[in-house]
Each structure stands twice: as C-alpha cells, then as structure tokens.
Design an enzyme around this catalytic site. Structure first.
Site, PDB file in Angstrom:
ATOM      1  CE  LYS A 258      23.340  44.549  58.211  1.00 18.44           C
ATOM      2  NZ  LYS A 258      23.197  44.043  59.552  1.00 18.44           N
ATOM      3  CB  CYS A 335      42.499  56.971  69.260  1.00 13.74           C
ATOM      4  SG  CYS A 335      40.712  57.932  67.989  1.00 13.74           S
ATOM      5  CB  CYS A 338      43.871  52.853  66.817  1.00 12.20           C
ATOM      6  SG  CYS A 338      43.446  52.724  65.094  1.00 12.20           S
ATOM      7  CB  CYS A 344      43.107  57.550  61.959  1.00 13.24           C
ATOM      8  SG  CYS A 344      41.250  57.384  61.797  1.00 13.24           S
TER       9      CYS A 344
END
Length: 353
Positions: A258, A335, A338, A344
């Site tokens: 990373k 959520c 979102c 999703c």
C-alpha cells in the site's frame, strides 16, 4: 521671320506625299457597321495590338505561336506498394516539397463519460452497477470534505523543500500512516519537520528522541526503528533520495505494498498499482467490487487490479479513503445519506418500494 521658317520646314507627311508612299488603311471599320464591343471582335486580317495581359480568347488564337514554358510538377500521391490503395498517412510531392496528409479522426459523437469509462473499455466487473457507484462516490466526496484532503500523506511534505526532500517526507508519512489516523500522522510529521527531516538527521537522531517525536503514532517504537534503517539505506545506496521503482521501494524496512504504490504515485507520479488500506479494503467488499470477499488488503488489491481500468487506480484510493472517513465508516456507516444506498449490497437503508 518665324512664320517663314515654319513654312520652309518639311514634315514627314509631306515627304511621303512627294514619294507617293502614303499609307492607306486596309480596312475602315466604323462602330455602327460592325458593332465592335471588344478587341476580340476584330477581323483576322486586321493587325492586333497585344498587351502583356491577354484574354482567354487571345491565348486560344495564339496557341501555336505561344512560348511553351515547363508545366508545374503535378502532385504525386505515393500509394501503398502492397495494396495499391492510398494509406491513412499520405505523402504528397509538390515540386521539391513533401506534404504529409493524415486521415482525420472523427470526434466521438454522443459519448458520455459513462460510456467512455465503462462500455468503451469493456470492463468485466463483479458488480454491474460499479460505474454508477463510482460516480456517486465522486459526487459525495466533492460535497463533503474529509481529513485526507488536507492532512493526508501527500499533504505532509514541506512544500518549500527541494524535490528530493519532499519525496523523503512523503515516504516517511506513509510509513507512519499504517493503522494511524491522518490527523495523528500529520501532527507527528510537523514535529519531525521542526527538527529538519532528512535521512541524515534521522540517522543521527537518538532512537529515544525519535520515539518521543513519533508518539502517539501506532506502533511508534517499531516505526522509529524502521525509519532509522531506511534512512541508512537511502544514504548508502540512493544519495539520500528514495528509489524510483516499486521493486526497490518495497525492499525498504517497514514499507508494504500500500505504501509503495501510493508513494510511487505521489512522489514519482507513476501508477504502479492500487494503494489498498483499511478503507479501500472495507468499501470494495461492501460495494461488491470483488469476485469473492477478502480478509486481507493485499488480496483485495489483486482482485481490484484484475478488472478495474488502470486510469482509475490512482484515484480510487483517495476517493475511498475520504468516503470511508465521512460516510462509509467502519462501525456505523451512514447508509441513509449514501447515494449508493439502493445499489449497495451491504446497505442497511430501507429498500426502494
């Protein structure tokens, strides 16, 4: 006296008259008889007076007596030797000059960003809604700033330092960022920069002093040890600069995939892979961007790179990190606010009726 001298003066016309050589015109043409409108209407027997600029009819009549100049070289188009057809790139010879004519590429008509990003690249994603999800994340990130935008590793370098020193600062920030909040990493970097942050200064600094500067960064004792080892390698092998390729960068102590891929993108402007941290790992699993769920960030990176277009690799880390800091948080994701709540797989928001 003057008048007498004028009478004695013999003119040219009087001389010709005495010799019977008076010039008589061959033809007398009046305007009313022939209605001549132009010199081109004169009869062939009548003498003509030519000017340097001739009319088209004059050029045709005097074609036989015309001085033939060498004609201009015609344009020679070089054909394809194999097929005899004109290639896409054509050379045209005009005299001693050569002009290269290229085939015009038609503009993409009616293509929007969705078609260019998803359809034109022919992406085989595990989730058919991946492009709409990405667009929604972009929109949410533009409306809601995150800590990574102002305190991320790419913001930790001293902008007044030379490029070599700035690259070292970005590497150090990435090494400290593992399992550490951006705010904590940013403050630790400010303390290090106040002590002149270079490979030489880190090498000469006592390990105890370095640990105090890093605290409360996660695993600060191990990271202090890695920083001193890495600084010594950079002095010995790279003239106090950092490696410019991912293979040698990953050989440095404390540098994982990373950190390496993000460092290559931010320090050298080279995209070598996707930097997958805990945020990218979590969100990629929640959105269904993986063929099968993963437990390790490195496995997530391998799956993402197998289908995600490469031009998005450098963007997805910054997008998902900020998205994970603000909306798609680890424990209680928001959520309800979102934009992906209805597409999703992991959404806890009420489904559309």
């Amino acid at each position: 006296m003057a008048s007498q001298s004028n009478q004695n003066k013999i003119t040219l016309s009087s001389k010709l008259a005495k010799q019977n050589k008076v010039v008589r015109p061959k033809a007398i043409i009046t305007k009313h008889e022939t209605r001549i409108l132009d010199i081109e209407d004169l009869q062939e027997s009548v003498p003509r007076y030519f000017s340097p600029v001739q009319t088209r009819k004059q050029r045709q009549v005097n074609a036989d007596n015309k001085i033939h100049l060498p004609a201009k070289k015609a344009r020679q188009i070089i054909k394809n030797d194999d097929t005899g057809e004109e290639p896409k790139t054509t050379k045209i010879q005009i005299g001693s000059a050569t002009i290269i004519k290229c085939e015009a590429v038609p503009e993409s008509a009616g293509l929007n960003e969705n078609e260019v990003g998803a359809s034109a690249v022919k992406v085989e994603s595990p989730n058919e809604n991946w492009w709409q999800q990405l667009e929604n994340v972009r929109l949410m990130r533009s409306e809601k700033p995150a800590p990574v935008d102002t305190q991320g590793c790419h913001q930790c370098a001293d902008k007044n330092a030379d490029e070599k020193t700035q690259r070292f600062h970005k590497l150090v920030a990435l090494m400290l960022s593992s399992q550490t909040k951006d705010e904590t990493t940013f403050e630790a970097m400010n303390r290090l920069k106040a002590q002149s942050l270079t490979p030489g200064s880190i090498k000469d600094m006592p390990i105890g002093d370095l640990e105090k500067l890093l605290h409360p960064v996660s695993f600060y004792k191990n990271k202090a040890k890695y920083l001193k080892q890495t600084s010594q390698i950079l002095i010995d092998k790279y003239n106090e600069d950092i490696p410019d390729n991912i293979q040698e960068l990953l050989k440095l102590p404390g540098v994982g995939p990373k950190m390496g891929h993000i460092c290559m993108a931010t320090a050298w402007n080279k995209v070598t892979g996707i930097g997958v941290d805990t945020h990218v790992h979590r969100i990629a699993n929640r959105l269904g961007w993986l063929k099968k769920p993963t437990k390790e960030p490195e496995h997530t990176r391998i799956q993402l790179e197998s289908w995600l277009p490469q031009h998005l690799w450098s963007e997805v880390n910054h997008l998902f990190v900020g998205f994970g800091q603000t909306i798609c948080t680890p424990l209680r994701p928001n959520c309800g606010e979102c934009l992906n709540r209805h597409i999703c797989p992991a959404s806890t928001a009420p489904k559309k009726s």
